[in-house]
Design an enzyme around this catalytic site. Structure first.
Site, mmCIF file in Angstrom:
data_model
loop_
_atom_site.group_PDB
_atom_site.id
_atom_site.type_symbol
_atom_site.label_atom_id
_atom_site.label_comp_id
_atom_site.label_asym_id
_atom_site.label_seq_id
_atom_site.Cartn_x
_atom_site.Cartn_y
_atom_site.Cartn_z
ATOM 1 N N THR A 139 0.873 -1.178 0.000
ATOM 2 C CA THR A 139 0.000 0.000 0.000
ATOM 3 C C THR A 139 0.907 1.225 0.000
ATOM 4 O OG1 THR A 139 -1.660 -1.165 1.300
ATOM 5 C CG2 THR A 139 -1.814 1.246 1.232
ATOM 6 N N LYS B 140 -1.412 5.142 8.655
ATOM 7 C CA LYS B 140 -0.619 5.233 7.408
ATOM 8 C C LYS B 140 -1.544 5.447 6.201
ATOM 9 C CE LYS B 140 1.785 2.322 4.100
ATOM 10 N NZ LYS B 140 2.169 0.993 3.679
ATOM 11 N N LYS C 260 -7.538 1.675 -3.242
ATOM 12 C CA LYS C 260 -7.213 1.227 -1.871
ATOM 13 C C LYS C 260 -7.314 2.393 -0.876
ATOM 14 C CE LYS C 260 -5.049 -1.007 1.506
ATOM 15 N NZ LYS C 260 -5.592 -2.127 2.222
HETATM 16 P P1 NAD Z 1 5.845 -6.032 7.230
HETATM 17 O O1 NAD Z 1 6.620 -4.926 7.843
HETATM 18 O O2 NAD Z 1 5.502 -7.217 8.049
HETATM 19 O O3 NAD Z 1 6.637 -6.567 5.920
HETATM 20 C C1 NAD Z 1 7.382 -5.745 5.066
HETATM 21 C C2 NAD Z 1 8.672 -6.511 4.770
HETATM 22 O O4 NAD Z 1 9.428 -5.795 3.786
HETATM 23 C C3 NAD Z 1 9.572 -6.662 5.998
HETATM 24 O O5 NAD Z 1 9.756 -8.044 6.259
HETATM 25 C C4 NAD Z 1 10.866 -5.964 5.586
HETATM 26 O O6 NAD Z 1 12.026 -6.601 6.094
HETATM 27 C C5 NAD Z 1 10.805 -6.065 4.077
HETATM 28 N N1 NAD Z 1 11.638 -5.101 3.376
HETATM 29 C C6 NAD Z 1 11.737 -3.754 3.550
HETATM 30 N N2 NAD Z 1 12.619 -3.229 2.681
HETATM 31 C C7 NAD Z 1 13.077 -4.258 1.911
HETATM 32 C C8 NAD Z 1 14.001 -4.367 0.838
HETATM 33 N N3 NAD Z 1 14.649 -3.307 0.367
HETATM 34 N N4 NAD Z 1 14.218 -5.590 0.306
HETATM 35 C C9 NAD Z 1 13.589 -6.687 0.785
HETATM 36 N N5 NAD Z 1 12.702 -6.650 1.802
HETATM 37 C C10 NAD Z 1 12.454 -5.459 2.364
HETATM 38 O O7 NAD Z 1 4.540 -5.373 6.614
HETATM 39 P P2 NAD Z 1 3.203 -6.113 6.107
HETATM 40 O O8 NAD Z 1 2.187 -6.100 7.191
HETATM 41 O O9 NAD Z 1 3.588 -7.389 5.450
HETATM 42 O O10 NAD Z 1 2.709 -5.061 5.009
HETATM 43 C C11 NAD Z 1 3.305 -4.964 3.734
HETATM 44 C C12 NAD Z 1 2.490 -3.986 2.907
HETATM 45 O O11 NAD Z 1 1.141 -4.445 2.819
HETATM 46 C C13 NAD Z 1 2.422 -2.578 3.499
HETATM 47 O O12 NAD Z 1 2.492 -1.652 2.450
HETATM 48 C C14 NAD Z 1 1.075 -2.548 4.199
HETATM 49 O O13 NAD Z 1 0.526 -1.246 4.302
HETATM 50 C C15 NAD Z 1 0.262 -3.423 3.268
HETATM 51 N N6 NAD Z 1 -0.907 -4.082 3.884
HETATM 52 C C16 NAD Z 1 -0.806 -4.659 5.118
HETATM 53 C C17 NAD Z 1 -1.930 -5.270 5.674
HETATM 54 C C18 NAD Z 1 -1.867 -5.937 7.039
HETATM 55 O O14 NAD Z 1 -2.916 -6.245 7.601
HETATM 56 N N7 NAD Z 1 -0.669 -6.197 7.576
HETATM 57 C C19 NAD Z 1 -3.149 -5.292 4.972
HETATM 58 C C20 NAD Z 1 -3.205 -4.725 3.703
HETATM 59 C C21 NAD Z 1 -2.072 -4.117 3.166
#
Ligand code: NAD
Length: 294
Positions: A93, A243, A168
């Site tokens: 997102t 966010k 979204k």
């Molecule tokens: P998270 O923090 O658990 O996962 C993000 C991952 O990206 C981390 O493991 C981090 O180490 C990795 N990362 C960051 N920079 C990187 C790079 N340069 N190379 C490789 N890996 C890298 O977050 P999440 O909950 O999995 O969310 C991910 C996305 O999905 C976000 O944009 C969030 O807004 C969106 N989202 C989350 C949810 C939810 O319920 N958690 C729901 C819908 C959307």
């Protein structure tokens, strides 16, 4: 079988990639956090040394990263390493401007690209029932849809580059505003001596009906699966709601849209987060409205 690179194996990315493995794809994954790589191995993902190595042989590259700056920087790093004609799908997102920048980087490198953020949370990611909102050309979407299916309950093509992120952001602005509306009604009902169940029974079949009430009810009791029944353990964390609301306000400002309730919801979730409740479910905002969020 398709070779898929999956960059960003966090709370969402790991279970999403696991569903691609279950669907028979060869998934090459990378994340910066060693513990997430360990989980990825358990999920049958082939862990690679870095993002460039993961994309080298991939037909499709999926990113699931925290924010726009991470997506643009990863695209800048890996676009040149990918096969010409490969399909890039970003499911993070992020803000619409960064999404369009990512599309432009992909296009310049001779790649197809789709922004495809999701709704449905970690539960939907594990169950393979996420809603994907996609933006990109008809050709890119046609290739993306079958790849997204094993992770999806529904896939909607919303329009050109950035349209998925726009959908979204608009959806989650409705969600933030409606949760506050439902929570305020329960707080008022409490003051008026009306039981939670009575308000639920009336509003859930009346014009106050909405998802924040019927699926995610912010008081314990009427909807047993809602986070209110487990002391507001997420679910969807208040920090993520903040966010998304901030993204809505940035987008509103840059597009010249008037969103006073979106602005108010952003402020209220900002205060709730500042009080140290970013890790709580976003429906916990009802405690703040009652004045007992200490
Ligand atoms: P998270 O923090 O658990 O996962 C993000 C991952 O990206 C981390 O493991 C981090 O180490 C990795 N990362 C960051 N920079 C990187 C790079 N340069 N190379 C490789 N890996 C890298 O977050 P999440 O909950 O999995 O969310 C991910 C996305 O999905 C976000 O944009 C969030 O807004 C969106 N989202 C989350 C949810 C939810 O319920 N958690 C729901 C819908 C959307």
């Amino acid at each position: 079988m398709t070779t898929i690179a999956f960059i960003g194996l966090g709370n969402m990315g790991n279970p999403m990639a696991a569903n691609l493995v279950k669907a028979g794809h060869d998934v090459h994954g990378f994340d910066l956090m060693p513990e997430n790589l360990a989980t990825a191995r358990e999920n049958g993902i082939t862990v690679m040394a870095n993002a460039a190595a993961a994309v080298k042989d991939a037909d499709v590259v999926i990113t699931m990263l925290p924010a726009g700056k991470h997506v643009v920087s990863v695209y800048e790093d890996i676009a040149a390493q990918a096969r010409k004609g490969a399909l890039f799908i970003d499911s993070s997102t992020i803000d619409v401007d960064s999404a369009r920048k990512a599309h432009a980087i992909a296009e310049k490198a001779g790649l197809l690209s789709v922004d495809a953020p999701v709704s449905g949370g970690t539960g939907g990611a594990s169950a393979g029932t996420l809603t994907f909102m996609a933006g990109g050309s008809a050709k890119a979407f046609a290739q993306a849809e079958p790849i997204l299916q094993p992770m999806a309950g529904k896939v909607v093509h919303c329009g050109d580059a950035g349209a998925g992120q726009a959908a979204k952001i608009c959806n989650n602005m409705i969600l933030g505003i409606s949760m506050i509306g439902v929570a305020e009604a329960f707080v008022l009902a409490e003051k008026l001596g009306l039981s939670h169940q009575a308000l639920f029974d009336v509003a859930s079949t009346s014009s106050g009906q909405c998802w924040s009430l019927t699926t995610y009810c912010p008081v314990p009791g009427p909807v047993p699966a809602s986070p209110a029944n487990r002391d507001y353990k997420p679910g969807f964390a208040a920090a993520l709601m903040l966010k998304d609301l901030k993204l809505s306000q940035e987008a509103a400002q840059s597009a010249g849209a008037v969103t006073p309730l979106g602005a108010e919801a952003t402020q209220l979730y900002g205060l709730y987060n500042a009080m140290g409740h970013g890790d709580a479910d976003f429906s916990g905002i009802i405690k703040f409205l009652r004045g007992d969020a200490a």
